[in-house]
Design an enzyme around this catalytic site. Sequence first.
Site, PDB file in Angstrom:
ATOM      1  N   ASN A 177       0.801  -1.234   0.000  1.00 35.20           N
ATOM      2  CA  ASN A 177       0.000   0.000   0.000  1.00 35.20           C
ATOM      3  C   ASN A 177       0.830   1.279   0.000  1.00 35.20           C
ATOM      4  O   ASN A 177       0.466   2.261  -0.642  1.00 35.20           O
ATOM      5  CB  ASN A 177      -1.019  -0.019   1.152  1.00 35.20           C
ATOM      6  N   GLU A 228       3.689  -4.711  12.302  1.00 32.60           N
ATOM      7  CA  GLU A 228       2.652  -3.688  12.106  1.00 32.60           C
ATOM      8  C   GLU A 228       1.554  -4.349  11.285  1.00 32.60           C
ATOM      9  O   GLU A 228       1.766  -4.674  10.111  1.00 32.60           O
ATOM     10  CB  GLU A 228       3.204  -2.483  11.347  1.00 32.60           C
ATOM     11  N   CYS A 265      -3.183   1.277   6.455  1.00 29.41           N
ATOM     12  CA  CYS A 265      -3.549   0.518   7.660  1.00 29.41           C
ATOM     13  C   CYS A 265      -4.230   1.417   8.671  1.00 29.41           C
ATOM     14  O   CYS A 265      -4.966   0.949   9.523  1.00 29.41           O
ATOM     15  CB  CYS A 265      -2.307  -0.102   8.262  1.00 29.41           C
ATOM     16  N   GLU A 297       7.895   0.890  16.780  1.00 35.51           N
ATOM     17  CA  GLU A 297       9.054   1.432  16.067  1.00 35.51           C
ATOM     18  C   GLU A 297       8.902   2.945  16.048  1.00 35.51           C
ATOM     19  O   GLU A 297       7.880   3.482  16.443  1.00 35.51           O
ATOM     20  CB  GLU A 297       9.165   0.819  14.672  1.00 35.51           C
TER      21      GLU A 297
HETATM   22  P1  NAD Z   1      -0.038  -9.343   3.348  1.00 33.37           P
HETATM   23  O1  NAD Z   1       0.044  -9.758   4.768  1.00 33.37           O
HETATM   24  O2  NAD Z   1      -0.873 -10.130   2.435  1.00 33.37           O
HETATM   25  O3  NAD Z   1       1.400  -9.307   2.676  1.00 33.37           O
HETATM   26  C1  NAD Z   1       2.450  -8.529   3.213  1.00 33.37           C
HETATM   27  C2  NAD Z   1       3.766  -9.150   2.806  1.00 33.37           C
HETATM   28  O4  NAD Z   1       3.894 -10.423   3.437  1.00 33.37           O
HETATM   29  C3  NAD Z   1       3.906  -9.391   1.314  1.00 33.37           C
HETATM   30  O5  NAD Z   1       5.239  -9.098   0.943  1.00 33.37           O
HETATM   31  C4  NAD Z   1       3.624 -10.881   1.188  1.00 33.37           C
HETATM   32  O6  NAD Z   1       4.206 -11.482   0.060  1.00 33.37           O
HETATM   33  C5  NAD Z   1       4.262 -11.402   2.464  1.00 33.37           C
HETATM   34  N1  NAD Z   1       3.758 -12.678   2.940  1.00 33.37           N
HETATM   35  C6  NAD Z   1       2.512 -13.184   2.835  1.00 33.37           C
HETATM   36  N2  NAD Z   1       2.435 -14.394   3.431  1.00 33.37           N
HETATM   37  C7  NAD Z   1       3.659 -14.671   3.933  1.00 33.37           C
HETATM   38  C8  NAD Z   1       4.229 -15.757   4.665  1.00 33.37           C
HETATM   39  N3  NAD Z   1       3.500 -16.815   5.030  1.00 33.37           N
HETATM   40  N4  NAD Z   1       5.528 -15.683   5.012  1.00 33.37           N
HETATM   41  C9  NAD Z   1       6.278 -14.614   4.693  1.00 33.37           C
HETATM   42  N5  NAD Z   1       5.807 -13.559   3.987  1.00 33.37           N
HETATM   43  C10 NAD Z   1       4.510 -13.573   3.625  1.00 33.37           C
HETATM   44  O7  NAD Z   1      -0.493  -7.810   3.384  1.00 33.37           O
HETATM   45  P2  NAD Z   1      -0.814  -6.875   2.145  1.00 33.37           P
HETATM   46  O8  NAD Z   1      -2.071  -7.380   1.517  1.00 33.37           O
HETATM   47  O9  NAD Z   1       0.409  -6.715   1.324  1.00 33.37           O
HETATM   48  O10 NAD Z   1      -1.106  -5.484   2.877  1.00 33.37           O
HETATM   49  C11 NAD Z   1      -2.352  -5.149   3.383  1.00 33.37           C
HETATM   50  C12 NAD Z   1      -2.424  -5.455   4.870  1.00 33.37           C
HETATM   51  O11 NAD Z   1      -1.325  -4.879   5.532  1.00 33.37           O
HETATM   52  C13 NAD Z   1      -3.631  -4.877   5.550  1.00 33.37           C
HETATM   53  O12 NAD Z   1      -4.120  -5.812   6.471  1.00 33.37           O
HETATM   54  C14 NAD Z   1      -3.097  -3.679   6.301  1.00 33.37           C
HETATM   55  O13 NAD Z   1      -3.811  -3.282   7.416  1.00 33.37           O
HETATM   56  C15 NAD Z   1      -1.750  -4.154   6.675  1.00 33.37           C
HETATM   57  N6  NAD Z   1      -0.844  -3.033   6.910  1.00 33.37           N
HETATM   58  C16 NAD Z   1      -0.557  -2.679   8.195  1.00 33.37           C
HETATM   59  C17 NAD Z   1       0.265  -1.592   8.445  1.00 33.37           C
HETATM   60  C18 NAD Z   1       0.567  -1.117   9.845  1.00 33.37           C
HETATM   61  O14 NAD Z   1       1.382  -0.216  10.001  1.00 33.37           O
HETATM   62  N7  NAD Z   1      -0.055  -1.682  10.870  1.00 33.37           N
HETATM   63  C19 NAD Z   1       0.808  -0.889   7.392  1.00 33.37           C
HETATM   64  C20 NAD Z   1       0.498  -1.279   6.095  1.00 33.37           C
HETATM   65  C21 NAD Z   1      -0.327  -2.371   5.860  1.00 33.37           C
HETATM   66  O1  6OD Z   2       4.096   6.416   8.953  1.00 31.36           O
HETATM   67  C1  6OD Z   2       4.605   5.321   9.222  1.00 31.36           C
HETATM   68  O2  6OD Z   2       5.761   5.212   9.662  1.00 31.36           O
HETATM   69  C2  6OD Z   2       3.835   4.095   9.021  1.00 31.36           C
HETATM   70  N1  6OD Z   2       4.420   2.950   9.433  1.00 31.36           N
HETATM   71  C3  6OD Z   2       2.629   4.146   8.408  1.00 31.36           C
HETATM   72  C4  6OD Z   2       1.821   3.015   8.166  1.00 31.36           C
HETATM   73  C5  6OD Z   2       0.813   3.102   7.285  1.00 31.36           C
HETATM   74  C6  6OD Z   2       0.025   1.962   6.972  1.00 31.36           C
HETATM   75  O3  6OD Z   2      -0.470   1.736   5.888  1.00 31.36           O
END
Ligand code: NAD
Ligand code: 6OD
Length: 487
Positions: free
Chosen positions: A156, A255, A289, A468
């Site tokens: 994202n 995260e 997120c 972090e």
């Molecule tokens: P995802 O969990 O599907 O994938 C994230 C990464 O993990 C990708 O690089 C993927 O290839 C890898 N991955 C998937 N399964 C794996 C496994 N079993 N072992 C190792 N690596 C693996 O997430 P996404 O669809 O790319 O992103 C969207 C999600 O991420 C949403 O749930 C969002 O809330 C979350 N997100 C959270 C934050 C935060 O700061 N809390 C920030 C951004 C996104």
């Molecule tokens: O601003 C940041 O450092 C951070 N980790 C943002 C996360 C955004 C989630 O999509």
Amino acid sequence: MSAAARHFIDGAFTAGSTNRSFENFTPVDGASLGLVPEAGEAEVDAAVGAAKAALSGPWGAMAVAERAELLHKVADGITARFDEFLAAEISDTGKPKSLAAHIDIPRGAANFKVFADLVKNVGSEHFSMPTPDGTGAVNYALRVPKGVIAVISPWNLPLLLMTWKVGPALACGNCVVVKPSEETPLTATLLGEVMNEAGVPKGVYNVVHGFGPDSAGELLTRHPDVDAITFTGETATGEAIMAAAARGVRDVSFELGGKNPALVFADCDMDKVIEGTLRSVFANCGQVCLSTERIYVERPVFDEFTARLKAGAEALTPGVPEDPDTKLGPLISAEHRAKVMSYYARAKEEGAEIVTGGGVPDMPEALSDGCWIEPTIWTGLSDNSAVNREEIFGPCCHIRPFDDEAEAVALANDTPYGLCCSLWTENLSRAHRVSAQMETGLTWVNCWFLRDLRTPFGGAKQSGIGREGGVHSLEFYSELRNVCVKL
Ligand code: NAD
Ligand code: 6OD
């Protein structure tokens, strides 16, 4: 950009030897951006091996000030190639150029500068103590890198979220192997060129491409020479990675997902609320997120808020990233659009009132294969509906009225997630009182996603493990080793 997506291992680009690849599509119109090689065991092993070897090379021996200077060069390299990073990021994600130019790429550079400066100034603990024989002893802690860090990133905010981990990891003297999302391989690859141009020793920054399960992601997290794993992505993926990290008792920083609430009190400044909430719900097509998906509004201002948010949502023009009038890009992929649309259907089935949206916009013929979706607002669903409980990760929200502060707090906290919330009130006492009750790692009052990179960032409950930001990043990316000297 000069680099198509390739692995970057030990300072060199390679297509690897698996003969497996996958196609990278832009979500704007479904056009192919080229083939991406998929790493197998050999590539992951080579990347981890290069990182491990670099720890005992010039990088490991480098003084902190010199390391910090190199990281400034990396930041400057991103800025010097700003337009290439921008082009790569908007091709991969389809997000509006104005958004990426304002947030994603500048943060890519800032993530190196902030931690380079921080690490130069961080102190370490020391304690003098008495001993029975009266000579005394002194204790001091050495801060050392953890070793090889696996960085697993989502799609994202690809450059921003990846460098948010790589910046502090390198500042602390570690070496990294990054596995960017399969949806967004380009900026991590381009950063390899910048690392070489800046003079970062080979092996310090490595990239392997591929998927998660049974692919590069899983191979990397299971690799025995990976010392710690930092992951951003879905909560369910976090569970799988935590299981992998258990072997060898490796440290993790997570995260994860969210179902973030906003609380709008009748004593708010409604202009500020509408401006902030339009961003918190719809920015990046709701794929942040930190996005707001549940909005609780005090009853006297419910109708006004809903009408104004609807008007704002309907004014968000979808379009190509390069058009300065574009306010809404597509979702990341056809698969993700199908997921978000399944919630649009579910809301209807469960009897939601659709305030606006709910479907797919009419786009010009040339964009008809893009992953476009309408910004959508619902009211009238039960608190237990899937739409109100599960993370959707799209440009949508549900609005519900509340009658008093206690009810608002209870509704906001009624979720297994705990990433962030936004409170909208001009009453300072209420702002502090409610903030203290929120079960979230982050609370924004009268704002959203306002970031000072020195502050602790992370989620409560199922939204993450660890913090972090600032010294908290240094805590994760380094290890303190105590030395006790008897005098
Ligand atoms: P995802 O969990 O599907 O994938 C994230 C990464 O993990 C990708 O690089 C993927 O290839 C890898 N991955 C998937 N399964 C794996 C496994 N079993 N072992 C190792 N690596 C693996 O997430 P996404 O669809 O790319 O992103 C969207 C999600 O991420 C949403 O749930 C969002 O809330 C979350 N997100 C959270 C934050 C935060 O700061 N809390 C920030 C951004 C996104
Ligand atoms: O601003 C940041 O450092 C951070 N980790 C943002 C996360 C955004 C989630 O999509």
